[in-house]
Write a protein that holds these residues in place. Structure first.
Motif, short mmCIF file in Angstrom:
data_model
loop_
_atom_site.label_atom_id
_atom_site.label_comp_id
_atom_site.label_asym_id
_atom_site.label_seq_id
_atom_site.Cartn_x
_atom_site.Cartn_y
_atom_site.Cartn_z
N GLY A 192 -35.95 25.68 8.76
CA GLY A 192 -35.72 26.45 9.98
C GLY A 192 -34.32 26.98 10.13
N ARG A 193 -33.52 26.92 9.06
CA ARG A 193 -32.15 27.39 9.13
C ARG A 193 -32.02 28.86 8.75
NH1 ARG A 193 -28.77 23.41 5.51
NH2 ARG A 193 -27.10 24.83 6.20
N LEU A 194 -33.09 29.46 8.22
CA LEU A 194 -33.08 30.87 7.86
C LEU A 194 -34.45 31.45 8.16
CD1 LEU A 194 -31.76 33.34 6.42
CD2 LEU A 194 -32.68 32.44 4.27
N ALA A 195 -34.46 32.50 8.98
CA ALA A 195 -35.72 33.17 9.31
C ALA A 195 -35.97 34.29 8.31
CB ALA A 195 -35.67 33.73 10.73
N LEU A 196 -37.20 34.40 7.83
CA LEU A 196 -37.53 35.41 6.84
C LEU A 196 -37.22 36.81 7.36
CD1 LEU A 196 -38.71 36.16 4.11
CD2 LEU A 196 -40.99 36.11 5.13
N ALA A 197 -37.53 37.08 8.63
CA ALA A 197 -37.27 38.41 9.20
C ALA A 197 -35.78 38.74 9.17
CB ALA A 197 -37.81 38.48 10.62
N ASP A 198 -34.93 37.73 9.38
CA ASP A 198 -33.49 37.96 9.32
C ASP A 198 -33.03 38.20 7.88
OD1 ASP A 198 -33.28 37.63 12.06
OD2 ASP A 198 -32.84 35.48 11.89
N ALA A 199 -33.65 37.47 6.95
CA ALA A 199 -33.25 37.59 5.55
C ALA A 199 -33.54 38.97 4.99
CB ALA A 199 -33.97 36.53 4.71
N VAL A 200 -34.61 39.62 5.47
CA VAL A 200 -35.00 40.93 4.92
C VAL A 200 -34.58 42.08 5.83
CG1 VAL A 200 -36.97 39.85 3.76
CG2 VAL A 200 -37.31 40.98 5.96
N ALA A 201 -33.76 41.82 6.81
CA ALA A 201 -33.40 42.84 7.80
C ALA A 201 -32.73 44.06 7.19
CB ALA A 201 -32.49 42.24 8.88
N LYS A 202 -32.08 43.91 6.06
CA LYS A 202 -31.41 45.03 5.39
C LYS A 202 -32.00 45.31 4.01
CE LYS A 202 -28.50 45.78 8.73
NZ LYS A 202 -28.57 47.02 9.55
N ILE A 203 -33.24 44.89 3.80
CA ILE A 203 -33.93 45.14 2.53
C ILE A 203 -35.08 46.11 2.80
CG2 ILE A 203 -35.17 44.14 0.58
CD1 ILE A 203 -33.84 41.48 1.21
N GLY A 245 -28.76 52.18 7.01
CA GLY A 245 -29.29 52.31 8.37
C GLY A 245 -28.80 51.20 9.28
N SER A 246 -28.84 51.48 10.57
CA SER A 246 -28.41 50.48 11.55
C SER A 246 -29.58 49.65 12.07
CB SER A 246 -27.71 51.16 12.73
OG SER A 246 -28.58 52.12 13.33
N SER A 247 -30.81 50.13 11.87
CA SER A 247 -31.98 49.39 12.35
C SER A 247 -32.41 48.35 11.33
CB SER A 247 -33.14 50.35 12.62
OG SER A 247 -33.49 51.05 11.45
N ARG A 248 -33.13 47.34 11.80
CA ARG A 248 -33.63 46.30 10.92
C ARG A 248 -34.82 46.81 10.11
NH1 ARG A 248 -32.40 40.89 12.56
NH2 ARG A 248 -34.47 40.21 11.90
N CYS A 249 -34.87 46.43 8.86
CA CYS A 249 -36.00 46.82 8.02
C CYS A 249 -37.22 45.98 8.38
CB CYS A 249 -35.65 46.63 6.54
SG CYS A 249 -34.29 47.68 5.97
N ALA A 250 -38.38 46.60 8.30
CA ALA A 250 -39.61 45.91 8.68
C ALA A 250 -40.02 44.91 7.62
CB ALA A 250 -40.72 46.94 8.89
#
Length: 426
Positions: A192-203, A245-250
């Motif tokens: 629970g120390r890393l969320a997948l959505a956060d990890a891929v936010a710029k991928i 980009g400034s938005s998070r990647c899906a």
């Protein structure tokens, strides 16, 4: 059988690479400081390695390297050297507050050890051997609070380039992985120390890479047909290195195809009949060797449309090729554009370089826009001599790799393999 020496082989990318080399019947020499390296040879032999031997040693220890050199003198000459070992800095302390011992250890292993190991292995490298150095996307961008990690990886990229120039008979390339689902990363997510959505936010491709995908790239770069990439950096990062980009990647919901999925490769023809004819002939000759039986196949397209555009229309030719590809492929396909590295006759070099820079950024932009559909786009910059005849057949292994399942995490890259000074310096 070919022989490879891999450092950092006990876990993660190094272990995955060792097993893939083993599956292809290589002699595997496996180096790691971890005692766990002793267990890997039996796994490699079970996968089909011709032979496998482990060396538990500290790559920053000069005496240990000297002893390794003496042992290598009794073993088969090396076809490939993979410098994969490295460490990061997870202390979170600013560099201004670090004691020398903290940053010196990282610098010795990440930057100085690959150089020392190359010197150790040089007498045992075959004349056409391949050297692959594993850097990181951090070598292109400063990542604060991780000590000298980014500087060490930037230095490794530069050293690889200079090594390729100093030893032109060798093939020296650099792999820059993106965010990979290693044991460490998976453990952070499980805790629970890393969320997948956060990890891929710029991928842009919306997922993490698997160690096996990095391993597939390493195995390709260690093959003789990868010599055309000598001096190059291959970023296997899902597009994170090109994303501005400034938005998070899906977050992607797509399941990557198995690495051995067959490839169906087609030609998107351009205006040069001789070039198109050479590619059609090469694809036809190559088809029987890669004929897919039944079941799913990766869809790949190699485009010559931008190789001979109307004067001043390079950017428009790239855009048209992209639009045509997107109109005929809804998702899960790959486009490889072939671009002219040097100016055609009658076009000033500065004008061509301006258009080429814009075209390369267009490739990156399309890659970011298409990623959610599972569509990839990359480009190769070629010299005129590489566009016809036997040169086309020699490029086909690289084309198949970049458009196929083994490079599913590669997108938005423009690789200059022309050797042209103009394309590199304008």
């Amino acid at each position: 059988m070919p022989a490879v020496l891999i450092t950092g082989a006990a876990s993660g990318i190094g272990r995955a690479a060792a097993l893939q080399f083993a599956q292809q019947g290589w002699d595997c020499l496996l180096v790691d400081i971890s005692p766990a390296i002793a267990e890997l040879p039996q796994h490699c032999l079970a996968q089909g390695a011709a032979s496998a031997q482990a060396f538990a040693l500290d790559l920053t220890d000069a005496q240990a390297l000297a002893e390794l050199g003496r042992q290598l003198a009794e073993l088969p000459a090396l076809d490939a050297l993979v410098n994969n070992a490295g460490i990061s800095d997870s202390s979170g302390r600013p560099l201004s507050g670090q004691a020398p011992a903290q940053w010196q250890r990282l610098l010795r292993l990440n930057l100085q050890a690959p150089q020392a190991l190359f010197d150790t292995c040089l007498p045992r490298l075959k004349p056409d051997a391949r050297v692959v150095n594993v850097s990181s996307g951090a070598g292109h961008k400063a990542i604060p609070w991780r000590g000298l990690y980014s500087p060490s990886k930037a230095g490794l990229i530069a050293w690889s380039h200079s090594l390729a120039q100093r030893y032109p008979q060798l093939s020296v390339s650099t792999l820059c992985p993106g965010f990979v689902r290693t044991e460490l990363v998976q453990g952070l997510m499980d805790a629970g120390r890393l969320a997948l959505a956060d990890a891929v936010a710029k991928i842009p491709l919306g997922r993490l890479a698997e160690p096996e995908e990095m391993a597939a790239a390493l195995v390709f770069l260690a093959q003789p047909q990868a010599h055309v990439l000598s001096g190059q950096v291959l970023s296997v990062d899902g597009g994170s290195g090109i994303y501005g980009g400034s938005s998070r990647c899906a977050l992607s919901t797509a399941v990557p195809a198995p690495l051995q999925t067959p490839l169906h490769l087609q030609l998107q023809a351009g205006r040069d009949a001789a070039c198109d004819g050479a590619w059609l002939q090469a694809l036809k000759a190559d088809a029987p060797a890669h004929a897919a039986a039944t079941g799913e196949r990766c869809q790949g397209v190699v485009s010559t449309q931008a190789l001979a555009p109307a004067v001043g229309d390079l950017l428009e030719a790239v855009l048209n090729a992209g639009q045509q590809f997107a109109a005929t492929h809804a998702r899960d396909a790959s486009l490889l554009l072939l671009l002219p590295a040097s100016a055609p006759q009658g076009v000033p070099a500065w004008q061509h370089q301006t258009a080429l820079a814009a075209a390369r950024m267009l490739v990156a932009t399309l890659a970011c826009e298409w990623a959610t559909q599972g569509l990839r786009i990359n480009a190769l910059l070629l010299s005129p001599e590489q566009t016809t005849g036997a040169a086309v057949a020699q490029l086909l292994p690289l084309v198949r790799f970049l458009t196929g399942a083994q490079a599913q995490f590669v997108t938005g890259q423009s690789l200059d393999i022309s050797g042209s000074k103009e394309s590199q310096h304008g």
